[in-house]
Design a protein around this motif. Structure first.
Motif: not given
Length: 121
Positions: A27-40, A96-106
């Motif tokens: 349920x994706x309305x808008x993807x604000x950012x996507x990225x990669x993290x790592x943990x050693x 990692x992704x910062x995703x809004x699932x509706x128009x009302x969601x930040x």
């Protein structure tokens, strides 16, 4: 419900290359950012690279010039091209992704399950 599915990890020799992919679905309305993290092992999770909706990118100093992040908006997919890999790049890499699932969601942060990258001869 949002899912992030990663692929592309594995074992590579020093100096080699790998390409990671991460596809977002649900349920994706808008993807604000996507990225990669790592943990050693024994270390904190750290940002590797990030791309925001406008296309701006930022990278950890340790990967600048070697890694490239890109995004296919039509496929809701982010890629991490990793070149000239070093043993110190060995880690579990998390999408990692910062995703809004509706128009009302930040938006909320979502994480993939992680994919192992091992750089060793």
């Amino acid at each position: 419900q949002v899912q992030l599915v990663e692929s592309g990890g594995g074992l590579v020799q020093p100096g080699g290359s790998l390409r990671l992919s991460c596809a977002a679905s649900g349920s994706i309305f808008r993807i604000n950012a996507m990225g990669w993290y790592r943990q050693a092992p024994g270390k904190e999770r750290e940002l590797v690279a990030r791309i925001i909706s406008g296309g701006s990118t930022n990278y950890a100093e340790s990967v600048k010039g070697r890694f490239t992040i890109s995004r296919d908006n039509a496929k809701n997919t982010v890629y991490l091209q990793m070149n000239t890999l070093k043993p110190e790049d060995t880690a579990v890499y998390y999408c990692n992704a910062h995703i809004a699932i509706s128009a009302r969601s930040g938006g909320f942060d979502y994480w993939g399950q992680g994919t192992q990258v091992t750089v060793s001869s």
